[in-house]
Design an enzyme around this catalytic site. Structure first.
Site, short mmCIF file in Angstrom:
data_model
loop_
_atom_site.label_atom_id
_atom_site.label_comp_id
_atom_site.label_asym_id
_atom_site.label_seq_id
_atom_site.Cartn_x
_atom_site.Cartn_y
_atom_site.Cartn_z
N ASP A 1 -0.48 -7.62 1.83
CA ASP A 1 0.07 -6.27 1.76
C ASP A 1 1.59 -6.27 1.86
OD1 ASP A 1 0.24 -3.53 1.64
OD2 ASP A 1 -0.50 -3.18 3.68
N SER B 1 4.55 2.39 7.91
CA SER B 1 4.15 1.30 7.03
C SER B 1 5.36 0.65 6.37
CB SER B 1 3.23 1.83 5.92
OG SER B 1 1.99 2.22 6.42
N GLY B 2 5.32 -0.66 6.24
CA GLY B 2 6.38 -1.38 5.57
C GLY B 2 7.53 -1.78 6.46
N HIS C 1 0.81 -1.22 0.00
CA HIS C 1 0.00 0.00 0.00
C HIS C 1 0.84 1.27 0.00
CE1 HIS C 1 0.50 -0.04 4.51
NE2 HIS C 1 0.55 1.26 4.29
#
Length: 258
Positions: free
Chosen positions: A116, A210-211, A68
């Protein structure tokens, strides 16, 4: 999946198609600054010199992150900063790498949190050393016991006023069982077997994290995916994509692209 022969900076938008439940994708709240270069596997995914998402080095030429994160780019391209503690200060081992390929998992998409994951192939292998190292992945497909204290790190917001740090932050969070996380009070059945949760009682990952990796006992168990609109909301525990169920895909992509 064929990835050989793709041009530099090709983006494979497999299923990247509006955001799930209005939640901010990826979301370190009330943590603390990490020791300088204490986490030499951490990567900053950047566009036009600005931090967008986290990631982590899993092989000399490969970074793992969240699919994402592609939603937050203007033109779908990244550079990857390795060897950094501060995003702005000069540091002798800090280096920005261009990206040869961006490969999201084919099951990922804007309107859900499934699959994801994003693999980034660097234009060349990273120069490994004290300040730049790979992080081992969990290779046994098993649940992390509830209550296990795990660490998440990143350069994401440190408050809900959108304050962003210059130096790497981290927070330790206890894992929540999938059964509890799926209770109506929390995520009401949305957490699949390929996801895991960590408690978010005021301490949490936040926008920009994120990530990044969720690390339990020195092993990357998950990747920061999503959570509450308001970071630190105890009713919406942080959601992480488990890594072990995706090892075959990860290994296939890295092998095919060599």
């Amino acid at each position: 999946m064929k990835v050989l022969g793709l041009p530099i900076l090709t983006v494979l938008f497999f299923g990247i198609c509006p955001a799930f439940g209005g939640r901010p994708r990826g979301r370190i709240l009330r943590g603390q600054e990490a020791g300088a270069h204490q986490m030499p596997y951490m990567a900053s995914l950047q566009e036009d010199g600005k931090h967008v998402c986290g990631g982590f080095l899993i092989a000399p030429q490969w970074v793992l992150s969240a699919a994402h994160c592609l939603e937050d780019t203007v033109n779908g391209t990244f550079q990857v900063l390795l060897g950094a503690h501060s995003l702005s200060n000069d540091e002798p081992h800090k280096r920005l790498y261009s990206v040869r390929r961006l490969i999201p998992h084919p099951g990922s998409g804007r309107n859900h949190n499934d699959d994801d994951l994003l693999l980034l192939q660097l234009s060349e292998p990273a120069a490994l050393g004290t300040h730049v190292q790979t992080l081992p992945l969990q290779r046994e497909d098993r649940e992390v016991p509830a209550g296990t204290l795990c660490r998440v790190a990143g350069w994401g917001f440190t408050s809900n006023t959108r304050k962003r740090p210059d130096k790497l932050q981290y927070v330790d969070l206890p894992v929540m069982s999938r059964a509890q996380c799926n209770e109506r009070t929390f995520h009401d059945g949305d957490i699949t077997e390929k996801m895991m949760c960590a408690e978010s009682k005021q301490k949490d990952s936040c926008k920009g994290d994120s990530g990044g990796p969720l690390i339990c006992n020195g092993i990357a168990e998950g990747v920061v995916a999503t959570g509450s609109r308001v970071c630190g909301n105890w009713k919406k525990p942080g959601i992480y994509t488990r890594i072990a169920p995706y090892l075959t895909w990860i290994n296939e992509v890295m092998g095919l692209a060599n």
